[in-house]
Write an enzyme that holds these catalytic residues in place. Structure first.
Site, PDB file in Angstrom:
ATOM      1  N   GLY A 161     -77.603 -28.568  42.398  1.00 22.45           N
ATOM      2  CA  GLY A 161     -77.751 -29.102  41.101  1.00 22.45           C
ATOM      3  C   GLY A 161     -76.661 -29.023  40.142  1.00 22.45           C
ATOM      4  N   ARG A 191     -93.726 -22.926  31.896  1.00 21.21           N
ATOM      5  CA  ARG A 191     -93.400 -23.075  33.432  1.00 21.21           C
ATOM      6  C   ARG A 191     -94.226 -23.795  34.471  1.00 21.21           C
ATOM      7  NH1 ARG A 191     -87.864 -20.531  32.350  1.00 21.21           N
ATOM      8  NH2 ARG A 191     -88.201 -19.760  30.210  1.00 21.21           N
ATOM      9  N   THR A 218     -83.910 -21.688  39.129  1.00 19.61           N
ATOM     10  CA  THR A 218     -85.206 -22.887  39.577  1.00 19.61           C
ATOM     11  C   THR A 218     -86.276 -22.794  38.677  1.00 19.61           C
ATOM     12  OG1 THR A 218     -83.795 -24.123  41.230  1.00 19.61           O
ATOM     13  CG2 THR A 218     -86.021 -24.901  40.232  1.00 19.61           C
ATOM     14  N   ASN A 219     -86.988 -22.887  37.712  1.00 20.56           N
ATOM     15  CA  ASN A 219     -88.081 -22.227  37.499  1.00 20.56           C
ATOM     16  C   ASN A 219     -89.259 -22.920  37.446  1.00 20.56           C
ATOM     17  OD1 ASN A 219     -87.626 -20.644  34.978  1.00 20.56           O
ATOM     18  ND2 ASN A 219     -86.478 -21.833  33.675  1.00 20.56           N
ATOM     19  N   ASP A 244     -82.505 -12.765  30.481  1.00 25.30           N
ATOM     20  CA  ASP A 244     -83.884 -11.862  29.193  1.00 25.30           C
ATOM     21  C   ASP A 244     -82.778 -10.857  28.960  1.00 25.30           C
ATOM     22  OD1 ASP A 244     -85.385 -14.405  30.074  1.00 25.30           O
ATOM     23  OD2 ASP A 244     -86.098 -13.129  31.823  1.00 25.30           O
ATOM     24  N   ARG A 257     -79.919 -12.136  25.983  1.00 22.16           N
ATOM     25  CA  ARG A 257     -80.994 -11.931  25.461  1.00 22.16           C
ATOM     26  C   ARG A 257     -81.173 -11.326  23.982  1.00 22.16           C
ATOM     27  NH1 ARG A 257     -83.387 -17.106  27.756  1.00 22.16           N
ATOM     28  NH2 ARG A 257     -82.420 -19.131  27.910  1.00 22.16           N
ATOM     29  N   HIS A 272     -90.462 -14.058  34.136  1.00 19.69           N
ATOM     30  CA  HIS A 272     -89.756 -14.479  33.466  1.00 19.69           C
ATOM     31  C   HIS A 272     -90.665 -15.805  32.727  1.00 19.69           C
ATOM     32  CE1 HIS A 272     -86.080 -16.491  31.292  1.00 19.69           C
ATOM     33  NE2 HIS A 272     -85.555 -17.974  32.468  1.00 19.69           N
TER      34      HIS A 272
END
Length: 312
Positions: free
Chosen positions: A12, A93, A124-125, A153, A156, A180
């Protein structure tokens, strides 16, 4: 004697994939193969060449190529998957599952064919479900298929805490467990500023606000960008995990791991603290959870399982 150079393939070549490739090369962790679909082969080659031409300026030695041919990825030590359709504003998601699971299966077959000994890191989600899909398709040992969300996460969470306390992010430690998504579980009780428990430094209502902002962190950026999703912090998180693997650092990091009874769950991928090293996930660390923390993790697991129901 010829010393074999490390090799990482990034699947990707969008914002996250390209940023990941560049950071890997900058840190001289490995030679990098950037891969995308045949229709995007020239732009992928162009990005790789652009990165390579930055090497004299940035002072790094790493080969970077762009391609659409998975044969170029052969014998990769680590394969990072960032490919998939992008999340759009207002898009859950869960909406991503059907399309991205098909993409994951196709990519995984190529990885298994050309790099049967690689460690796969999935971004990838929805990443918990996508990591499970890759695991089932690859047939690799569970420790060699890993998802990335907890590092991001937690980053953040640490950022928001550092801002609240006006302290260096380097002095903030913490863990985020679970899926997630909006039901992730930032563990305030296991989070510290310079070794001091957060609960003694930040009022309860402010901590609750920080936890909630962490849960909505990805969506906040999606809303601000208006098109696409975060890529700098996700890429940096992927690189931290990849470095731990390539250098066998045995880092304690939150990662999406396959559970077989840990924390009371089985047959799913979930974000938990692990020891990450040269073999992938060396060990899953089980933290003692209070009743309310376990209830929150149960809710997160339920959300992950609901997404998994629509895997194709």
């Amino acid at each position: 004697m010829t010393i074999k150079r490390k090799k990482v393939s990034v699947i990707g070549a969008g914002f996250t994939g390209a940023t990941t490739a560049f950071l890997l090369a900058q840190k001289e962790l490995a030679d990098v193969v950037l891969v995308d679909i045949p229709q995007l082969e020239n732009p992928t080659k162009g990005k790789a060449l652009d990165m390579l031409e930055a090497s004299p300026v940035q002072g790094f030695d790493a080969n970077i190529i762009g391609t659409s041919d998975y044969a170029d990825t052969a014998d990769s030590d680590v394969v990072v998957i960032t490919a998939g359709i992008a999340r759009k504003p207002g898009m859950s998601r869960d909406d991503l599952v059907a399309t991205n699971s098909k993409i994951m299966k196709s990519i995984t077959r190529d990885i298994a064919k050309h790099s049967p000994n690689a460690i796969i890191v999935v971004l990838t989600n929805p990443v918990d479900a996508m990591t499970y899909s890759v695991f089932k398709e690859a047939g690799f040992p569970k420790e060699r298929v890993i998802g990335q969300s907890g590092v991001l996460d937690t980053a953040r969470f640490r950022t928001f805490i550092a801002q609240e306390l006006n302290l260096s992010v380097k002095d903030i430690t913490g863990f985020v467990l679970g899926g997630h998504g909006d039901d992730m579980v930032p563990l305030v009780r296991y989070s510290y500023a310079g070794g001091i428990p957060l609960e003694t430094l930040i009022p309860k209502e402010r901590l609750e606000a920080i936890v909630e902002r962490t849960r909505k962190g990805g969506g906040e950026i999606v809303g601000l960008l208006g098109n696409g999703s975060a890529y700098y912090a996700p890429a940096a998180s992927l690189v931290e995990m990849t470095e731990a693997i390539l250098k066998d650092q045995r880092r304690v990091l939150p990662a999406i791991a396959y559970l077989e009874g840990e924390y009371g769950y089985s047959d799913l991928y979930l974000g938990v603290p692990v020891i990450l090293g040269g073999n992938g996930i060396e060990k899953i660390i089980e933290l003692e959870l209070l009743a309310d923390e376990k209830e929150a993790l149960d809710r997160s697991v339920e959300s992950v399982r609901n997404v998994m129901k629509v895997l194709v």
